[in-house]
Scaffold this motif. Structure first.
Motif, PDB file in Angstrom:
ATOM      1  N   MET A   1      66.779  67.133  78.328  1.00 23.95           N
ATOM      2  CA  MET A   1      65.621  67.419  77.545  1.00 23.95           C
ATOM      3  C   MET A   1      64.481  67.216  77.192  1.00 23.95           C
ATOM      4  N   SER A   2      64.260  69.418  77.742  1.00 28.12           N
ATOM      5  CA  SER A   2      63.541  70.151  77.354  1.00 28.12           C
ATOM      6  C   SER A   2      63.836  71.093  76.186  1.00 28.12           C
ATOM      7  N   ARG A   3      65.334  70.774  75.520  1.00 31.55           N
ATOM      8  CA  ARG A   3      65.584  71.491  74.137  1.00 31.55           C
ATOM      9  C   ARG A   3      65.104  69.923  73.322  1.00 31.55           C
ATOM     10  N   LEU A   4      65.670  68.901  74.077  1.00 31.99           N
ATOM     11  CA  LEU A   4      65.507  67.408  72.998  1.00 31.99           C
ATOM     12  C   LEU A   4      64.235  67.419  72.407  1.00 31.99           C
ATOM     13  N   ALA A   5      62.952  67.914  73.266  1.00 29.81           N
ATOM     14  CA  ALA A   5      61.103  68.141  72.995  1.00 29.81           C
ATOM     15  C   ALA A   5      61.506  69.167  72.625  1.00 29.81           C
ATOM     16  N   VAL A   6      61.678  70.438  72.277  1.00 28.17           N
ATOM     17  CA  VAL A   6      61.898  71.503  71.064  1.00 28.17           C
ATOM     18  C   VAL A   6      62.225  70.966  69.706  1.00 28.17           C
TER      19      VAL A   6
ATOM     20  N   LEU B   1      72.133  69.729  84.090  1.00 28.35           N
ATOM     21  CA  LEU B   1      72.054  69.192  82.589  1.00 28.35           C
ATOM     22  C   LEU B   1      70.991  68.326  81.690  1.00 28.35           C
ATOM     23  N   PHE B   2      70.611  67.510  82.336  1.00 26.38           N
ATOM     24  CA  PHE B   2      69.686  67.119  82.321  1.00 26.38           C
ATOM     25  C   PHE B   2      67.980  67.784  82.042  1.00 26.38           C
ATOM     26  N   CYS B   3      67.229  68.022  83.058  1.00 30.06           N
ATOM     27  CA  CYS B   3      65.997  68.893  82.914  1.00 30.06           C
ATOM     28  C   CYS B   3      66.001  69.737  81.299  1.00 30.06           C
ATOM     29  N   PHE B   4      67.303  70.229  81.795  1.00 27.90           N
ATOM     30  CA  PHE B   4      67.305  71.408  80.164  1.00 27.90           C
ATOM     31  C   PHE B   4      67.960  70.520  78.237  1.00 27.90           C
TER      32      PHE B   4
ATOM     33  N   ALA C   1      77.693  70.959  92.454  1.00 28.32           N
ATOM     34  CA  ALA C   1      78.246  70.089  91.293  1.00 28.32           C
ATOM     35  C   ALA C   1      76.249  69.001  91.020  1.00 28.32           C
ATOM     36  N   THR C   2      75.303  68.844  91.869  1.00 24.81           N
ATOM     37  CA  THR C   2      74.987  67.941  92.277  1.00 24.81           C
ATOM     38  C   THR C   2      73.578  68.921  90.962  1.00 24.81           C
ATOM     39  N   ALA C   3      73.373  69.923  91.376  1.00 21.58           N
ATOM     40  CA  ALA C   3      72.571  70.911  91.030  1.00 21.58           C
ATOM     41  C   ALA C   3      72.546  71.028  89.784  1.00 21.58           C
ATOM     42  N   GLY C   4      74.035  71.180  89.284  1.00 24.94           N
ATOM     43  CA  GLY C   4      74.708  71.140  87.551  1.00 24.94           C
ATOM     44  C   GLY C   4      74.044  69.470  87.076  1.00 24.94           C
ATOM     45  N   LEU C   5      74.674  68.508  87.726  1.00 28.24           N
ATOM     46  CA  LEU C   5      73.751  67.261  86.615  1.00 28.24           C
ATOM     47  C   LEU C   5      72.563  67.494  86.837  1.00 28.24           C
ATOM     48  N   TYR C   6      71.512  68.023  87.702  1.00 29.12           N
ATOM     49  CA  TYR C   6      69.929  68.226  87.507  1.00 29.12           C
ATOM     50  C   TYR C   6      70.168  69.191  86.403  1.00 29.12           C
TER      51      TYR C   6
END
Length: 348
Positions: A333-338, A328-331, A321-326
């Motif tokens: 941010m990468s998509r929003l950056a695109v 979710l945020f990192c992916f 669950a913790t890895a899923g949160l990380y």
């Protein structure tokens, strides 16, 4: 696909074997995490013991996440004021979403970041707005990670831009030397050593009344460390600009500062969207190292939650669950950056 995956019988066999292995892994993970799992809405006994459904099934026991969810998200923050870190988390997430989905043309955005960050700190602390004070040692979980990440952006990015400008060939040699020394020194040592210095060495060098709390020291250490990496990204964008831009600005009579702020920097920032976001994602994940100075970020709160002897056998669910949160945020941010990079390209 034919040339890359089925170019000959050897390539075809490798593709088929890899595909079957991937399908088998997906089936096994799905069976454990979904089909044979006990879901969070399953009733948890009043004495806090593991539900009987978890003991009888071979799948994941997600009630462990629900049982310790508040601690994972908000750390040791008092239960009576749990609405405050919840509102702070919503404000910070809304700030990120708004910043990445709007065109960065107005000057209101830095003021908005400062305003929202100040509101979050006042809300979590509480003493300056008529609420009960909650010391920073009780802040933790996801909200602490977001506070640290936001502080990195507000502090490290401006400092990195200043360092990058100081390293330009047109800068005075002493300033260029000091900026280069700072960047190379901070990039050459691990982050954990900077945090340890801030936590244990700084209190020995300054009077006790001037020593900030652990959160402030950790935030300053993260800002100083990540500013060196932001500086290199910004410097690469500045040096990528054609020399003709500088010459044209000089011919128009613009000063050095006017040339940088009105001509060079706006064009360079458009090229640095993706590298800056990648650097920030790395800094976001590195906030988990504040564990060494006793702060309970998202990952540390999750590790502390599974220290409960009753739920120790279900640590995998908490880490997933913790890895899923990380992720979710990192992916995200990468998509929003695109998306931001595409909107900037259309605005040219």
């Amino acid at each position: 696909m034919q040339s890359g995956l089925f170019d000959g019988w050897v390539s075809s066999l490798v593709t088929l074997a890899g595909g079957l292995a991937a399908l088998a892994a997906i089936f096994a993970i799905s069976r454990w995490a979904i089909f044979d799992a006990v879901w969070p809405f399953s009733p948890v006994p009043g004495n806090g013991t593991v539900p009987a459904a978890c003991l009888q099934r071979a799948g994941a026991c997600w009630p462990v996440v629900a049982s310790h969810g508040r601690f994972i998200l908000f750390g040791s923050y008092p239960a009576g004021g749990a609405w405050r870190p919840l509102v702070a988390t919503i404000l910070l997430l809304g700030l990120y979403l708004y910043s990445f989905t709007t065109r960065l043309r107005g000057r209101h955005l830095p003021l908005l970041w400062l305003g929202v960050f100040a509101c979050v700190l006042l809300l979590l602390d509480g003493r300056y707005i008529g609420l009960s004070r909650v010391p920073t040692d009780d802040w933790g979980g996801l909200v602490l990670t977001l506070v640290l990440a936001t502080g990195i952006i507000l502090g490290a990015l401006p400092l990195g831009i200043a360092l990058a400008l100081a390293r330009l060939p047109s800068s005075p040699r002493p300033i260029r030397f000091l900026a280069t020394l700072y960047v190379q020194l901070l990039r050459g040592i691990p982050l954990i050593s900077v945090l340890l210095v801030a936590a244990f060495v700084l209190p020995l060098l300054v009077p006790a009344v001037l020593v900030p709390d652990r959160l402030d020291r950790a935030l300053v250490a993260l800002i100083l460390y990540n500013a060196a990496y932001f500086a290199e990204v910004v410097r690469s964008g500045l040096q990528a600009q054609p020399t003709g831009q500088w010459e044209a600005a000089t011919a128009l009579g613009l000063s050095w500062w006017q040339t940088v702020s009105r001509v060079i920097m706006p064009q360079a920032l458009r090229m640095m969207v993706a590298p800056l976001v990648i650097t920030f994602i790395t800094a976001f994940k590195d906030t988990s190292l504040v564990l060494v100075i006793g702060l309970y970020d998202l990952l540390t709160s999750a590790r502390t939650a599974i220290a409960d002897p009753v739920w120790q056998d279900y640590f995998i669910e908490v880490y997933v669950a913790t890895a899923g949160l990380y992720f979710l945020f990192c992916f995200g941010m990468s998509r929003l950056a695109v998306h931001l990079q595409a909107s900037v390209a259309r605005a040219r």
